[in-house]
Structure formats: structure tokens, C-alpha cells
Design an enzyme around this catalytic site. Structure first.
Site, mmCIF file in Angstrom:
data_model
loop_
_atom_site.group_PDB
_atom_site.id
_atom_site.type_symbol
_atom_site.label_atom_id
_atom_site.label_comp_id
_atom_site.label_asym_id
_atom_site.label_seq_id
_atom_site.Cartn_x
_atom_site.Cartn_y
_atom_site.Cartn_z
ATOM 1 N N ALA A 21 -9.970 -15.309 9.960
ATOM 2 C CA ALA A 21 -9.484 -15.388 11.342
ATOM 3 C C ALA A 21 -7.969 -15.544 11.309
ATOM 4 C CB ALA A 21 -10.121 -16.579 12.042
ATOM 5 N N ASN A 81 6.330 9.828 8.482
ATOM 6 C CA ASN A 81 5.705 8.954 9.471
ATOM 7 C C ASN A 81 4.992 9.737 10.581
ATOM 8 O OD1 ASN A 81 8.431 9.533 9.463
ATOM 9 N ND2 ASN A 81 8.939 7.993 10.995
ATOM 10 N N ASP A 102 13.942 12.491 1.075
ATOM 11 C CA ASP A 102 13.934 11.929 2.420
ATOM 12 C C ASP A 102 15.228 12.338 3.097
ATOM 13 O OD1 ASP A 102 12.213 9.130 3.538
ATOM 14 O OD2 ASP A 102 13.896 9.928 4.678
ATOM 15 N N CYS A 108 -1.018 0.725 10.222
ATOM 16 C CA CYS A 108 -2.210 1.580 10.252
ATOM 17 C C CYS A 108 -3.260 1.219 11.289
ATOM 18 C CB CYS A 108 -2.883 1.590 8.878
ATOM 19 S SG CYS A 108 -1.994 2.587 7.684
HETATM 20 C C1 UDX Z 1 -4.484 -1.251 5.747
HETATM 21 C C2 UDX Z 1 -5.708 -0.856 4.918
HETATM 22 O O1 UDX Z 1 -6.255 -2.011 4.290
HETATM 23 C C3 UDX Z 1 -5.330 0.196 3.901
HETATM 24 O O2 UDX Z 1 -6.467 0.596 3.175
HETATM 25 C C4 UDX Z 1 -4.753 1.368 4.663
HETATM 26 O O3 UDX Z 1 -4.451 2.436 3.852
HETATM 27 C C5 UDX Z 1 -3.530 0.924 5.445
HETATM 28 O O4 UDX Z 1 -3.901 -0.094 6.345
HETATM 29 P P1 UDX Z 1 -2.378 -2.825 5.406
HETATM 30 O O5 UDX Z 1 -2.017 -2.457 6.808
HETATM 31 O O6 UDX Z 1 -1.316 -2.767 4.374
HETATM 32 O O7 UDX Z 1 -3.551 -1.887 4.894
HETATM 33 O O8 UDX Z 1 -2.908 -4.324 5.407
HETATM 34 P P2 UDX Z 1 -4.326 -5.080 5.414
HETATM 35 O O9 UDX Z 1 -4.379 -5.941 4.225
HETATM 36 O O10 UDX Z 1 -5.451 -4.167 5.641
HETATM 37 O O11 UDX Z 1 -4.152 -6.051 6.676
HETATM 38 C C6 UDX Z 1 -3.987 -5.568 7.997
HETATM 39 C C7 UDX Z 1 -3.782 -6.714 8.965
HETATM 40 O O12 UDX Z 1 -4.986 -7.451 9.166
HETATM 41 C C8 UDX Z 1 -2.736 -7.728 8.516
HETATM 42 O O13 UDX Z 1 -1.949 -8.134 9.608
HETATM 43 C C9 UDX Z 1 -3.577 -8.864 7.985
HETATM 44 O O14 UDX Z 1 -2.901 -10.086 8.017
HETATM 45 C C10 UDX Z 1 -4.766 -8.820 8.943
HETATM 46 N N1 UDX Z 1 -5.996 -9.407 8.377
HETATM 47 C C11 UDX Z 1 -6.578 -8.845 7.276
HETATM 48 C C12 UDX Z 1 -6.575 -10.527 8.976
HETATM 49 O O15 UDX Z 1 -6.059 -11.036 9.962
HETATM 50 N N2 UDX Z 1 -7.727 -11.040 8.443
HETATM 51 C C13 UDX Z 1 -8.336 -10.501 7.355
HETATM 52 O O16 UDX Z 1 -9.384 -11.027 6.948
HETATM 53 C C14 UDX Z 1 -7.743 -9.375 6.744
HETATM 54 P P1 ADP Z 2 4.866 5.303 5.743
HETATM 55 O O1 ADP Z 2 4.457 3.872 5.938
HETATM 56 O O2 ADP Z 2 3.828 6.258 6.253
HETATM 57 O O3 ADP Z 2 5.301 5.616 4.359
HETATM 58 P P2 ADP Z 2 7.662 5.286 6.598
HETATM 59 O O4 ADP Z 2 8.207 5.315 7.995
HETATM 60 O O5 ADP Z 2 7.878 4.072 5.753
HETATM 61 O O6 ADP Z 2 6.096 5.585 6.752
HETATM 62 O O7 ADP Z 2 8.216 6.530 5.786
HETATM 63 C C1 ADP Z 2 8.300 7.835 6.238
HETATM 64 C C2 ADP Z 2 9.602 8.461 5.739
HETATM 65 O O8 ADP Z 2 9.566 9.871 5.998
HETATM 66 C C3 ADP Z 2 10.885 7.938 6.398
HETATM 67 O O9 ADP Z 2 11.735 7.396 5.400
HETATM 68 C C4 ADP Z 2 11.505 9.196 7.073
HETATM 69 O O10 ADP Z 2 12.919 9.229 6.989
HETATM 70 C C5 ADP Z 2 10.899 10.326 6.254
HETATM 71 N N1 ADP Z 2 10.874 11.629 6.950
HETATM 72 C C6 ADP Z 2 10.390 11.909 8.183
HETATM 73 N N2 ADP Z 2 10.515 13.228 8.464
HETATM 74 C C7 ADP Z 2 11.076 13.819 7.377
HETATM 75 C C8 ADP Z 2 11.464 15.179 7.027
HETATM 76 N N3 ADP Z 2 11.265 16.196 7.864
HETATM 77 N N4 ADP Z 2 12.014 15.403 5.815
HETATM 78 C C9 ADP Z 2 12.205 14.366 4.957
HETATM 79 N N5 ADP Z 2 11.867 13.084 5.209
HETATM 80 C C10 ADP Z 2 11.306 12.803 6.399
#
Ligand code: UDX
Ligand code: ADP
Length: 468
Positions: A270, A93, A36, A278
Site C-alpha cells: 500500500a 518518448n 538522441d 508507464c
Molecule cells: C513499471 C513496470 O514494473 C515495468 O515492467 C514496465 O516496463 C515499466 O513500468 P516502473 O514504472 O519503473 O516499472 O516501476 P514499478 O516498480 O513497477 O512501480 C510503479 C509504481 O508503483 C511506483 O510508484 C511504485 O512505488 C508503486 N508501487 C509498486 C506501489 O505503490 N506498491 C507496490 O506494491 C509496487
Molecule cells: P523513456 O523512459 O521511454 O526512455 P525518455 O523521455 O527518457 O523516455 O527518452 C526518450 C528520448 O528520446 C529523449 O531523450 C528524446 O530526446 C529522444 N528523442 C525523441 N525523439 C527523437 C528523435 N526523433 N530522434 C532522436 N531522439 C529522439
């Protein structure tokens, strides 16, 4: 078949870090180097004190303890790791664009392209490049063109291997995934690359759970999976408001429909609204792609999932204001939780940020306790919204290390994250020290409403009728 000996992962974030830790733990014969450009982050990954890793995930410390220094390394020397690796994961990212065409919707592929160009510059031997970050469909094509046309004449295979881990359960999800998806080129060398990656996962994932597809299906499946999950949360949240108005209870409705095996029980809780890195980003991305193809109805359909989510957050803040006699000016509103869900220190797109922002617009004083989120992070989140000066944000936000001091003298308590420990607090003690009437706004429906009402609290839960 290509045997992978050295893996490099560019990006030591929420996806790259835990994923590589598990790959290294399960494949002691493969050397895994996570790089990184953020030196502080790499230093934190190398910290001897495992409670200081940059990411909090239950079980992550044990996995890192086993593999780190054996075959798992964290480093800032990106070029060296690229040069040595047979397989390179891109795990950087891909934020939503904040400028130009597609602003607020399209994924910003700047960091991905920089990685591709860096690989092209450095690589002297053939590489398999794996897209790990969530990317719009057909990104692999762009990466391939950059590599093929600017590289040193070495050959590349591009694979898409989207992450399905959810934060807070990342290690569990990685150890026991529902499926692993690998998309590759439909050619002999493409299939060989797919099998090389499949054998890395094959160290612990049963073969029948490893799905092989073409690159585009794999890229689009990731966006689709998140869009479907987010859609369920927005659907139940839409029903929650109807429940409040009609006398139905959303938990009962969710249970009743969830028992229909065609619907299923997951993602029907809810809440004050979904957050995380994501859901929103991926749906905007899907909307943008649909628009690019001229599919306006498709775009509008998915955009409504986001509109509903924004409404749910706003509605929660408005409920607090109206309940507190239409003014929160200078009132202490205590927040339990800031993270977007429990068991993570990640706050990206957390509902708490938006609810706090709305209440600050009404001049409320927000006092927060979250077991894992730092004050610095909360301030960064608020500043990022750009609603007011960062000085004004600091005036309206107080962060506490102890939940009881955060709640003392509050006019209202809002639960924003479903941390388990909130359920075990001494609610009688909290009640005694609050302003009366003492209001609790349970944005996660985790507290025992009856018990709180017996103590004397006035409780608002999401989707529970407030008809007296
Ligand atoms: C999500 C996907 O689940 C995962 O597969 C993908 O790769 C990345 O995005 P994440 O963002 O870590 O994962 O959390 P997730 O558990 O999916 O929850 C997302 C949001 O929805 C949270 O804020 C959670 O609190 C909310 N949520 C989830 C609800 O409000 N109600 C639910 O029933 C489920
Ligand atoms: P994710 O949830 O997708 O893992 P993050 O923001 O937590 O996203 O992590 C992405 C990481 O990638 C950061 O720590 C950032 O510093 C790193 N990054 C971005 N661009 C580069 C690059 N060109 N070379 C190395 N690291 C990088």
C-alpha cells in the site's frame, strides 16, 4: 541467419540508455550507437565522470564504464547511425496526448512517426526496426506503411520488443529478465528477423525465456502487464482505506493474501499511489483503445484503476490537512522524497507532485529533500501541472541539500518515496527540532512506527487503523 553487426538506438532515455548499455556489454562484437537529438543528454552520457550520467540506476555506471568507447557509443548524429546499422531500436518518448482527439488518453505517436520518416529518408540498405517504446497495439503497422511507402525501396522488418525493466532495478532486470518478448511478422523473413534479435539477447538470456509471438500480441502484452501490476496496487490501496476505518492493518492483510500462491506477494505494498512513466500512461492507452473498439465496459473497468490512484494521492494530502487542525496555511510541511520510487531520479507522474500541488492550494510551504532529484526538476514538474504561475510555485517550494535542515521546524513530515536512507535518520534529533505535536505521514510505510511513537511523534501510516 542474419548476424547483427551494428545496432543503432534512437532515444537515449531511461529505456534506451540502460538497455543498450547491457546489450553492448554482453555483445562485445556488436557496435552499439545510441543517438538522441538532445545534445545535453548525449554529452552527459559521454561524461568522463560516471556519477554524472543523465540517468541514475544502481550498477549502470559499471556497465557503461566497461562498454563505452569499446563498442558502445553515444552520439547526436542520428542519420549516420541509422545509415550504418543493421538493426534500429526506436526508444523515443510516447507521452499521453495533450491536445486534440484522445487528449489525456491516447499515446502521442508524433515522435515515433518522425523517427520512422527519418529512417525511411536515410536508409539505403535493409533494416530490422525494433519498437522498444511502449506503443498501442497495431503501431507496427503504421511504422511499416510509412517505411514501405516513403522509403528508398529497401526492405524492412518491424519487430516489437517491449521493455519490462522497472526503474531503480533496470540493470538487474536487464541482466536477469523473467522473459524477453519478441513479436514479429508471421512469415519467413519475419521469423528470421525475430531470430536475429533473439541471438542478441541469447548472449546472456536462456532461450526458454525468449518468447516469440506475433507483433500484436507483443504490443498488447506490454500494456496488459502494466495494467495488471497497477491494478494490484490500486486494489490494495482501496483496501487500505477500509483498514483505516475498520481497525485492520493493511500490511497484515497484504501478507495474509500474498501468501496465497495464487495471488502472490508482489505489488501489494500500500502506498500514497503509484507513479512512473508507464502505469498511468499505459492504462489510459488501454482505455482509449478499448473505447476505439466501442468496448465501453472494458474501458470503464480499467479506468477505475486510475481513478482509485488519483483518489489515494488526494486522500493523503487531505489527511495531512485535517490532521494539522484543518489548516496548513503558511505551515512548513517537509517532504522526504520526490522521485516516483526509490533508486531513481525519475519523477514522472510521481505522487509527490500531486500531493505538493494539493497542499500548495492550501497555502502550505513545502520543503523537500530527495537524494537524487534536482530543484530544477521539481519546479518543472509543478509548472507542468499548470495549477498556478511558476512564480507562485517558486514561492511555495524550498529544496534542501540536507535532510535535517529540510525537516527543521516542520509542522509535519510526509514520506513520499521509499529511499532506504530515510529509515536510518536520527529521528530523535529530528523530533527535538520540530513543531509540536510532531506529525509524520508515512506514505510508503517504511518507518518504524513504534519507535517513532516512543520518541513522541504522532504517526499516520497508509492503511493502519487510527482508531484510538
Ligand atoms: C513499471 C513496470 O514494473 C515495468 O515492467 C514496465 O516496463 C515499466 O513500468 P516502473 O514504472 O519503473 O516499472 O516501476 P514499478 O516498480 O513497477 O512501480 C510503479 C509504481 O508503483 C511506483 O510508484 C511504485 O512505488 C508503486 N508501487 C509498486 C506501489 O505503490 N506498491 C507496490 O506494491 C509496487
Ligand atoms: P523513456 O523512459 O521511454 O526512455 P525518455 O523521455 O527518457 O523516455 O527518452 C526518450 C528520448 O528520446 C529523449 O531523450 C528524446 O530526446 C529522444 N528523442 C525523441 N525523439 C527523437 C528523435 N526523433 N530522434 C532522436 N531522439 C529522439
Amino acid at each position: 541467419m542474419t548476424q547483427i553487426k551494428k545496432i543503432c538506438c534512437i532515444g537515449a532515455g531511461y529505456v534506451g540508455g540502460p538497455t543498450m548499455a547491457v546489450i553492448a556489454q554482453k555483445n562485445p562484437q556488436i557496435q552499439v550507437t545510441v543517438v538522441d537529438i538532445n545534445e545535453e543528454r548525449i554529452a552527459a552520457w559521454n561524461n568522463a565522470d560516471l556519477s554524472k550520467l543523465p540517468i541514475y540506476e544502481p550498477g549502470l555506471d559499471t556497465v557503461v564504464a566497461e562498454a563505452r568507447g569499446r563498442n558502445l557509443f553515444f552520439d547526436t548524429n542520428v542519420d549516420k547511425a541509422i545509415d550504418e546499422a543493421d538493426m534500429i531500436f526506436i526508444s523515443v518518448n510516447t507521452p499521453t496526448k495533450t491536445y486534440g482527439k484522445g487528449k489525456g488518453m491516447a499515446a502521442d505517436l508524433k515522435y515515433i512517426e518522425l523517427c520512422a520518416r527519418q529512417i525511411a529518408r536515410v536508409a539505403k540498405t535493409d533494416k530490422i526496426v525494433v519498437e522498444k517504446s511502449t506503443l498501442p497495439v497495431r503501431t507496427a503497422q503504421a511504422i511499416k506503411r510509412i517505411l514501405d511507402q516513403t522509403g528508398n525501396g529497401v526492405s524492412y522488418q518491424i519487430l516489437s520488443n517491449p521493455e519490462f525493466l522497472a526503474e531503480g532495478t533496470a540493470i538487474q532486470d536487464l541482466m536477469n529478465p523473467d522473459r524477453v518478448l519478441i513479436g514479429g511478422e508471421e512469415s519467413d523473413t519475419g521469423r528470421e528477423a525475430i531470430e536475429a534479435l533473439a541471438s542478441v539477447y541469447g548472449a546472456w538470456v536462456p532461450q526458454e525465456r525468449i518468447l516469440r509471438t506475433n507483433v500484436w500480441s507483443s504490443e498488447l502484452s506490454k500494456l496488459t502487464a502494466n495494467a495488471f501490476l497497477a491494478q494490484r496496487v490500486s486494489s490494495i490501496n482501496a483496501i487500505s482505506e477500509l483498514c483505516e476505518a475498520s481497525g485492520a492493518d493493511v500490511n497484515e492483510v497484504a501478507k495474509a493474501i500474498g501468501m496465497d500462491s495464487r495471488i502472490g506477494s508482489k505489488f501489494l505494498k500500500a502506498s500514497v499511489g503509484f507513479g512512473g512513466s508507464c502505469f498511468q500512461k499505459d492504462i489510459f492507452n488501454l482505455v482509449y483503445i478499448a473505447k476505439t473498439y466501442g468496448l465501453d465496459e472494458v474501458a470503464d473497468y480499467w479506468e477505475q484503476v486510475i481513478i482509485m490512484n488519483d483518489f489515494q494521492k488526494r486522500r493523503f494530502a487531505e489527511r495531512i490537512v485535517t490532521t494539522l487542525f484543518n489548516t496548513v496555511n503558511d505551515k512548513k510541511i517537509a517532504f522526504l522524497g520526490w522521485a516516483f520510487k526509490k533508486d531513481t531520479n525519475d519523477t514522472r507522474e510521481s505522487a509527490a507532485i500531486y500531493v505538493a500541488n494539493d497542499l500548495m492550494e492550501e497555502e502550505a510551504q513545502i520543503h523537500v529533500f530527495d537524494p537524487k532529484v534536482t530543484e530544477q526538476q521539481m519546479l518543472t514538474d509543478l509548472d507542468y501541472l499548470n495549477t498556478r504561475s511558476s512564480e507562485a510555485n517558486r514561492k511555495h517550494l524550498t529544496v534542501h541539500q540536507d535532510p535535517y535542515t529540510a525537516l527543521e521546524n516542520a509542522h509535519g513530515i510526509a514520506v513520499l518515496t521509499e529511499w532506504d536512507e530515510f529509515k536510518t535518520y536520527d529521528w530523535q534529533r529530528i523530533y527535538n527540532k520540530m513543531q509540536k505535536p510532531a506529525f509524520v505521514f508515512d506514505g510508503r510505510n517504511i518507518l518504524d512506527r513504534k519507535q517513532l511513537e516512543q520518541i513522541g511523534f504522532e504517526v499516520y501510516s497508509i492503511g493502519a487503523a487510527n482508531i484510538k
